[in-house]
Write a protein that holds these residues in place. Structure first.
Motif, PDB file in Angstrom:
ATOM      1  N   THR A  24     -15.634 -23.979  45.363  1.00 16.75           N
ATOM      2  CA  THR A  24     -14.237 -24.495  45.583  1.00 16.75           C
ATOM      3  C   THR A  24     -13.649 -26.056  44.986  1.00 16.75           C
ATOM      4  O   THR A  24     -14.408 -26.923  45.416  1.00 16.75           O
ATOM      5  CB  THR A  24     -14.034 -24.308  47.822  1.00 16.75           C
ATOM      6  N   MET A  26     -10.662 -28.978  44.323  1.00 17.94           N
ATOM      7  CA  MET A  26     -10.056 -29.361  44.422  1.00 17.94           C
ATOM      8  C   MET A  26      -8.742 -27.992  45.208  1.00 17.94           C
ATOM      9  O   MET A  26      -8.180 -27.784  44.847  1.00 17.94           O
ATOM     10  CB  MET A  26      -8.856 -29.871  43.354  1.00 17.94           C
ATOM     11  N   GLU A  27      -9.663 -27.691  46.353  1.00 18.53           N
ATOM     12  CA  GLU A  27      -8.941 -26.527  46.769  1.00 18.53           C
ATOM     13  C   GLU A  27      -8.871 -24.663  46.435  1.00 18.53           C
ATOM     14  O   GLU A  27      -7.561 -24.411  46.806  1.00 18.53           O
ATOM     15  CB  GLU A  27      -7.731 -26.656  48.169  1.00 18.53           C
ATOM     16  N   ARG A  28      -8.757 -24.897  45.482  1.00 21.04           N
ATOM     17  CA  ARG A  28      -8.915 -24.102  44.495  1.00 21.04           C
ATOM     18  C   ARG A  28     -10.164 -23.429  44.215  1.00 21.04           C
ATOM     19  O   ARG A  28     -11.263 -24.253  43.449  1.00 21.04           O
ATOM     20  CB  ARG A  28      -8.039 -24.370  42.857  1.00 21.04           C
ATOM     21  N   ARG A  29     -10.410 -22.062  44.175  1.00 25.71           N
ATOM     22  CA  ARG A  29     -11.126 -21.405  44.312  1.00 25.71           C
ATOM     23  C   ARG A  29     -11.734 -21.747  42.225  1.00 25.71           C
ATOM     24  O   ARG A  29     -10.449 -21.157  41.127  1.00 25.71           O
ATOM     25  CB  ARG A  29     -11.586 -19.980  44.463  1.00 25.71           C
ATOM     26  N   ASP A  55     -10.155 -22.496  36.827  1.00 27.72           N
ATOM     27  CA  ASP A  55      -9.630 -21.543  37.940  1.00 27.72           C
ATOM     28  C   ASP A  55      -9.543 -20.042  38.205  1.00 27.72           C
ATOM     29  O   ASP A  55      -9.258 -19.332  36.875  1.00 27.72           O
ATOM     30  CB  ASP A  55      -7.936 -22.419  38.228  1.00 27.72           C
ATOM     31  N   THR A  83      -3.944 -31.875  38.381  1.00 27.32           N
ATOM     32  CA  THR A  83      -3.737 -31.247  39.476  1.00 27.32           C
ATOM     33  C   THR A  83      -1.826 -30.791  39.389  1.00 27.32           C
ATOM     34  O   THR A  83      -1.870 -31.054  38.286  1.00 27.32           O
ATOM     35  CB  THR A  83      -3.325 -31.960  40.727  1.00 27.32           C
TER      36      THR A  83
END
Length: 105
Positions: A24, A26-29, A55, A83
C-alpha cells in the motif's frame, strides 16, 4: 520504463530484477519492482537502479525512485510520486493545437 524495454529487447544487456511485492503506497494498492540496470554496459541507461510501484487497478506509476552508483554506494537522485491523477479527463482538440493562442508560441 523505456529502460525495461531496452533490457527485454537487447540480448547483450542483463539487469537484476526484483519483485518487491504488493504494497500500500499513498493509500493505493501497488505492485512494486526494482531493477539494477547495467550502466557499465550501456551508459545511456537512465540510472543504475530504479524502483517503481504501479497501481494494481490502473497500472499507472504511483512512485518512481532512481539511484546512481558512486564509489560502490547508491545515491538517490530522483524521487517521484503521482497523486490525484485524472484518467481520461476529456481534453479537447484545442489542447493539442500548436496554434492555440493560450500557449503564446
Amino acid at each position: 520504463l523505456n529502460e525495461l524495454d531496452k533490457l527485454t529487447t537487447d540480448p547483450n544487456l542483463s539487469g537484476q530484477y526484483q519483485n518487491l511485492g504488493t504494497k500500500t503506497v499513498m493509500e493505493r494498492r501497488t505492485d512494486c519492482f526494482q531493477v539494477d540496470l547495467p550502466r557499465q554496459q550501456d551508459p545511456s541507461l537512465y540510472a543504475d537502479r530504479i524502483a517503481i510501484c504501479l497501481d494494481t487497478r490502473t497500472h499507472l506509476p504511483v512512485t518512481l525512485q532512481a539511484w546512481d552508483k558512486d564509489d560502490g554506494d547508491y545515491r538517490l537522485v530522483e524521487d517521484y510520486s503521482w497523486t490525484q491523477v485524472e484518467i481520461n479527463p476529456g481534453l479537447g482538440d484545442e489542447v493539442f493545437d500548436s496554434k492555440n493562442t493560450s500557449y503564446n508560441f
